[in-house]
Design a protein around this motif. Structure first.
Motif: not given
Length: 131
Positions: A48-52, A57-60, A69-70, A72-81
């Motif tokens: 998710p983070y790579c896709i976002s 365009e502006d990550t700053d 959202l990315a 949040f999804l990454t956090t959900g995956i890590v907590v599930s792991a």
């Protein structure tokens, strides 16, 4: 040269984390391979983070819905792991010692993934975005 040292240390960290995961599965005391399902979480966590990063365009900026959202999804995956081995141990699918080894491997692997994005996430000459 600093990029090569970082890459070697991240590779070493990943190997140590996978060693803990394999020890939690393959030691004769435990001998259950259910924790290998965590490999899917290791693969899914950075997606998710790579896709976002590719879409936005502006990550700053201080707040961005796609980036949030990315994360949040990454956090959900890590907590599930981290939750899956505990659920396996509570259901007596794996032993608690195997659960401890797998959780140690989780900490090392996710620290390695975080270190990869901290080291290679900047837009300098040696960046993961070139690949």
């Amino acid at each position: 040269m600093a990029g090569i040292k970082a890459l070697i240390s991240l590779s070493f960290g990943g190997a140590i984390g996978l060693m803990f995961l394999m020890l939690g599965c393959a030691l004769p005391v435990y001998d259950k391979y259910w924790p290998l399902f965590l490999l899917f979480f290791y693969i899914l966590a950075p997606i998710p983070y790579c896709i976002s990063r590719r879409i936005v365009e502006d990550t700053d900026s201080a707040s961005n819905a796609c980036k949030e959202l990315a994360l949040f999804l990454t956090t959900g995956i890590v907590v599930s792991a981290f939750g899956l081995p505990i659920i396996f141990a509570r259901a007596d699918v794996i032993a608690w010692g195997a659960c401890a080894l797998v959780l140690t491997g989780n900490v090392v692997i996710f620290a390695t993934i975080l270190g990869f994005f901290l080291v290679f996430g900047t837009n300098d000459d040696f960046s993961w975005q070139q690949w």
